[in-house]
Design a protein around this motif. Sequence first.
Motif, PDB file in Angstrom:
ATOM      1  N   SER A 309       0.821  -1.206   0.000  1.00 30.05           N
ATOM      2  CA  SER A 309       0.000   0.000   0.000  1.00 30.05           C
ATOM      3  C   SER A 309       0.854   1.255   0.000  1.00 30.05           C
ATOM      4  N   VAL A 327      -5.399   3.641  -0.059  1.00 31.50           N
ATOM      5  CA  VAL A 327      -5.375   2.247  -0.510  1.00 31.50           C
ATOM      6  C   VAL A 327      -5.944   1.397   0.612  1.00 31.50           C
ATOM      7  N   THR A 338      -5.269   0.627   4.399  1.00 29.85           N
ATOM      8  CA  THR A 338      -3.915   0.211   4.774  1.00 29.85           C
ATOM      9  C   THR A 338      -2.877   1.286   4.537  1.00 29.85           C
ATOM     10  N   CYS A 416      -8.171   1.594  -4.683  1.00 25.30           N
ATOM     11  CA  CYS A 416      -7.331   2.768  -4.519  1.00 25.30           C
ATOM     12  C   CYS A 416      -8.152   3.991  -4.925  1.00 25.30           C
TER      13      CYS A 416
END
Length: 819
Positions: A309, A327, A338, A416
Amino acid sequence: MPREEAIRAVTSDGFAFCGAELAAVYVVADQGRELHLAELTGNLGVLYGLPAVLAVAGHSPAATAFRSGRPLWLAPKELATFIEDDPHHVPTRVRDGGPNTPARTSLGALPLGHGDQDLGCLIVAGTVGGGFSADDRSLLELYADQVAAGLQSVAARSAGRTAPQVHLGQSLVPEQGGAFILELSTGRMEAHAHVLQLLGLPPERFDGQVETLLACAVPDDMPALMAIVEPDRLAADGQQLAFRIRRPNGELRWLGLRCRVEVDSGGTPQRVLGVVADAAYLRPSADEVSLVQRLSAALAGAASVWEVSRLVVAALREPLGASRVAVGVLEPERLIVTALDPPEPDAWPEAWRHEWRSVWPDVPLGDLPTLQSALREGHMSLWPPGAALEAGLLGVGPGGLAVLPLPAEGRMTGACLVGWDAEHRFGPEERSLLTATGGLAGQALVRARALDAGHELASMLQRSLLPRKLPELPGGVAVARYLPATAGLEVGGDWYDVIPLRDGHVAFVIGDVQGHSAAAATIMGQMRTAVRAYAVEGHPADVVVARANRLLVGMETDLFATCGYVDLDMEEGIAKVVRAGHPPPVLRHPDGVTEELEVEGGPPLGVLAEAEFPMTEAGLVPGTLLMLLTDGLVESARLPLDKGMRRVREVLAAANPVDVGAVADELVVTVGRRHDDVALLLLRYDGTRDRPMRSHWTVWRLPDAVMHARRFTARTLRSWGVAEELDAALLVVSELVTNAIAHTQGAVGMDLTLSADRLRIAVNDASPRSPVKPMSVSWEETGGRGLLIVEAMTMAWGSVPLSGGKQVWAEIPWHRASA
């Protein structure tokens, strides 16, 4: 520039589009005062002799269209009139008497670029006696937009120059391009042969349905293609739509699409007129390819979801100039975030702040239906400024938002989000970077989650075989640290233990079984149990290690183990150390001086059945730190053992021994990426304030043995100042000595120990059989009441094995009489 370098003519059949047989591109030059001919292609017999340079202020079709910013269409008669009005600035050489005279030639001049970026002008001409039709004009105008997009790309990649620089081999006029007209009411499409050629679709396989052409597109680009029938979204975009197709031979090709939607009086879309052309200029630049390559290489070495991430955030935020990047991995009905950049809660919408758990938020998908829909469909979504989004997403990107699913193995592993505060328009290069990043990140997340799960399983197995907590020690504080390896998934064989022994002794043990596997963990658990059992039996340190060695040899395993064992008298500060192929203990003296304790070592356990393990004695003063460690802390492929030990000693010397836990943390922080497990056992020896008083008596097997034991006890306790507890102590001595004489054979000994708050009475005999307290005793029975009396008169009692026999002990609370 010389004309022969500026103009690249191609074969006469190289260009044909909607009635146009010739195309010429003029680019603005000389600070906007001139138009220079940059490319000429097509049937030069239609119209030739075009000037290499045109004055913007002059009277020519190109200059007129450029100044007005509107297309100029000239049918044959209008073109002839234009020639007569100013013969010096329009085509002057026409084949007299030939078929291609102004009476048969139509011309169009279409400005390239609008507003702040005026790029030049496109001239198209063809033998169309009645002039270009309305549909042809619309399609040619769209085609001019395609040429302008190519010029913009050239200008962007030659930033800082006064005009777009065209390199040899780079065509401004797409040689492969075609038009189509889509009837929305029926779904029927008329497609130019060049459109089918671009898609790699044979004409005989085209059935006139739009679905047939859409099937050639890459699935991630389908939502953008379908948006062309939504006038509001199309008008809001106003830029070229770039998409990718997969040709039958597997080739991935970028195409550019410009389209115009015709609506009826009620605003309902009726027809779509479009132009499709090759968009080779949209191929990633060297910098973009390098960025993706670097990200791919970095993700290949990522060993955790957090690391994946972090790399994705770093790869997107700065290159895209984004305001926010998040992310997260996908869990049922939740997005477990994360990585966030920026990491401050105030930078994110209110809905996210309410879900902040610890480091990052944990966002419910039910509150973000747009995100939930994008993950379900599995396609990237780009939302322009002002899009109607829920507050939880609108606050992420008020100026533009990209929702990027992270697919892998046919499912969505995460998402994302990339958002901008300022107004942002999505270019094809960004879409290419986002799509490539999504695929790489999705695969990396799958690998990282598997690695994380493996590490968690290995760590859980390892920790289940290690002590859950260390005992409280009289005269010292002990802490331990264990870190599994970050390279590889298999569990290691490092272990440690702290074992309280009799008479104020404590055993400190650390070991390492060879290898990283379930077998190593199994051997580790067996060795820890064996060492603890031998130590509790009361054997000296060298005997404990020797017996553990013989046990491992008898297991018939190919694995061996190293071990360090310290038997420390917490009251006297005397340490007896045994080393079996293991790094030596490290001492930090109260003055801060550190040293590796010189201990004569024996071989690793499990190598020689009859190996000897010498025992070394060392004295500790209060304030000393004793450290036992495994080689993972001080040795690796890039760190020699001597350098690692020197670094650990430096950290230990500079540490503050008051907080032993902080010292241990500082020691393990010095280790970076670990290719081996790390175990660390650290003791701060403080010593006891009051030294206990001890005395020993060997019980003779005589008829009056109990009487002699009582007399010895009375004398000793009176000399120690024990008065109130004397009667209870004599009763306990009578019962314990009587049981030992009556039920065992061999030597019997008695130990008295008076500490700060208790009197301990211990009787040792040669029988390993533990005494059993009777559940009930009848009045007629003459025995069986001794242990019941002991239990009633003491605060605690018990039995421990001792060198082939046992020790039965009892403790009576004692308080020093005030003066």
